[in-house]
Design an enzyme around this catalytic site. Sequence first.
Site, PDB file in Angstrom:
ATOM      1  N   ASP A  65       0.842  -1.181   0.000  1.00 16.95           N
ATOM      2  CA  ASP A  65       0.000   0.000   0.000  1.00 16.95           C
ATOM      3  C   ASP A  65       0.886   1.242   0.000  1.00 16.95           C
ATOM      4  OD1 ASP A  65      -2.699   1.276   0.345  1.00 16.95           O
ATOM      5  OD2 ASP A  65      -1.739   2.018   2.159  1.00 16.95           O
ATOM      6  N   THR A  98      -2.898   5.909  -4.344  1.00 20.53           N
ATOM      7  CA  THR A  98      -1.789   6.688  -3.777  1.00 20.53           C
ATOM      8  C   THR A  98      -0.490   6.447  -4.532  1.00 20.53           C
ATOM      9  OG1 THR A  98      -1.433   4.921  -2.153  1.00 20.53           O
ATOM     10  CG2 THR A  98      -2.792   6.778  -1.471  1.00 20.53           C
ATOM     11  N   THR A  99      -0.196   5.197  -4.867  1.00 15.95           N
ATOM     12  CA  THR A  99       1.041   4.898  -5.597  1.00 15.95           C
ATOM     13  C   THR A  99       1.030   5.540  -6.977  1.00 15.95           C
ATOM     14  OG1 THR A  99       1.210   2.785  -4.420  1.00 15.95           O
ATOM     15  CG2 THR A  99       2.563   3.056  -6.386  1.00 15.95           C
ATOM     16  N   ASP A 386      -9.367   0.148   1.487  1.00 13.73           N
ATOM     17  CA  ASP A 386      -9.295   0.767   0.160  1.00 13.73           C
ATOM     18  C   ASP A 386     -10.509   0.392  -0.688  1.00 13.73           C
ATOM     19  OD1 ASP A 386      -6.929   1.969   0.796  1.00 13.73           O
ATOM     20  OD2 ASP A 386      -5.660   0.581  -0.321  1.00 13.73           O
TER      21      ASP A 386
END
Length: 547
Positions: A65, A98-99, A386
């Site tokens: 994550d 997010t990545t 998520d």
Amino acid sequence: MSDRMQDQPMVVMSEDSQRVKDKDAQDHNINAARAVADAVRSTLGPKGMDKMLVTDTGDVTITNDGVTTLQEMDIDNPTAEMIIEVAETQEDEAGDGTTTAVAIAGELLNNAEDLLDQDVHPTAITKGFQRASEMAREEIDDIARSVDPSDEDLLRQVAETSMTGKGAELNKEALAALVVNAVQQVTVDGTVDLDHINIESQTGRTASDSELLTGGVIDDDPVHESMPASVDDAHVLLLDEAIEIEETEADTDVSVTDPDQLQSFLDQEEQQLKEKVQQITETGANVVFCQNGIDDMAQHYLAKEGILAVESVKQSDMSFLTDVVGAPIVADLASASEADLGGGSVSRNTTDDLFYVEGDNAHAVTLLLRGSTDHVVDELERGITDALDVVAQTVSDGRAVAGGSAIEIEVARRLRDSAESVSGREQLAVEAFADALELVPRVLAGNAGLDSIDTLVELRSAHEAGETHAGLDVESGEVTNTFESGVVEPAHIKEQAVSSATEAANLILQIDDIISAGDLSTDKGGDEAGGSGAGGMGGMGGMGGAM
């Protein structure tokens, strides 16, 4: 003023201060930001690798994550921390991606560095990036498909796409069904309230044993063995007051010279506890969840009254129970009344040693996640969180796009076509922005063991031929219509990733001077920073150790 004084430079900073300017400052900032982006890039996609993060105390976190990785890393660099804020903003606003957001920000800065080397002014780059960001968000909205909030099949595909590559992947079909069911139960008139979803976890069983419960779960035992284990028609009192002997505010020494005096004190204490229990029974409560302790004598009297009581309940569980049973938390037992009680049922699961608390007409639900070990459960919980966020986003926003980098390739193609209408050097920035978006398919392919260049060429060719939803199937390595194959993502996540990445990149590009009150280097053991060089500034603090 004499000529000699005019020739001398004015010193306005202390001797310990250090400064990096112009190109050196830009290079430093770009390198620091790229280092953070590179650190999480390998986690992107279904085939992304995990990170093992070890703290100074030896605690271990295994995750892929993006935001968790960045938050756990020991980073001591102000520019790098700006990139971490990208991930945090993405997590807060969209719940996932997010990545992707961090990777795009790093690639924007990488491409900006090439433009800076071509003497393109930072202002022209930031204006071009901002214009490209607005255009990209418009194109995403144009490409997105409308989603019916009642379309369970598509919502499950959104949940499964989010969980793929994470700890929840092995049981993603069953878990996705639980996630969609949970979101639908807390949706009222199109509004999703995720605060009404609680996540509890247990070890020792497989993820396939996870379940969705209508109500709450309390992982605790009755305070007395003679108490009932279940109450069908429960009248629940939520108490934030200890059922114990009240202590005086000041310490007092009492001299006891007679056994009768001691017995009198004991009788008074017992009477206090009896009165507290009597106050509870007078409200009509037959179940008490207490955030504080319950005296042994009080436990005995409660059991005699047939009241089920649990002590030391977590504050978060107490707050959630207010939604489940529809009752407030009572801070003063003396003022408690029947109006403060909630309704429902309480049952004991002896296999798991859990209390299941269900409320009358309550919308609150609990996802009980199970896994073999603590590390498995922790990563499973991150994946489920998520998935809840993206399903809630899809229901609230009502738009979805094809995954597998299909949206990035299509938006990049459209940006290149539109770049011709942009005048001046901003056109170069728009084209650089399009190139940055194509980092996503390149990294997805690379993490899956595929040839990045061949994959990118094939994707570009498909989109040039009008295949808007053509994306990469990382399992087969082929380009396919990912929307039809069930790889679906919320449009809002993509828009937010573009917006967050652009804002961070532009903020960093606008910095041309770094002034520090002390040593600019975060690596105290390295070379000292020169007055105009960035040599000592490359330190990422303890980042390497955390990785």
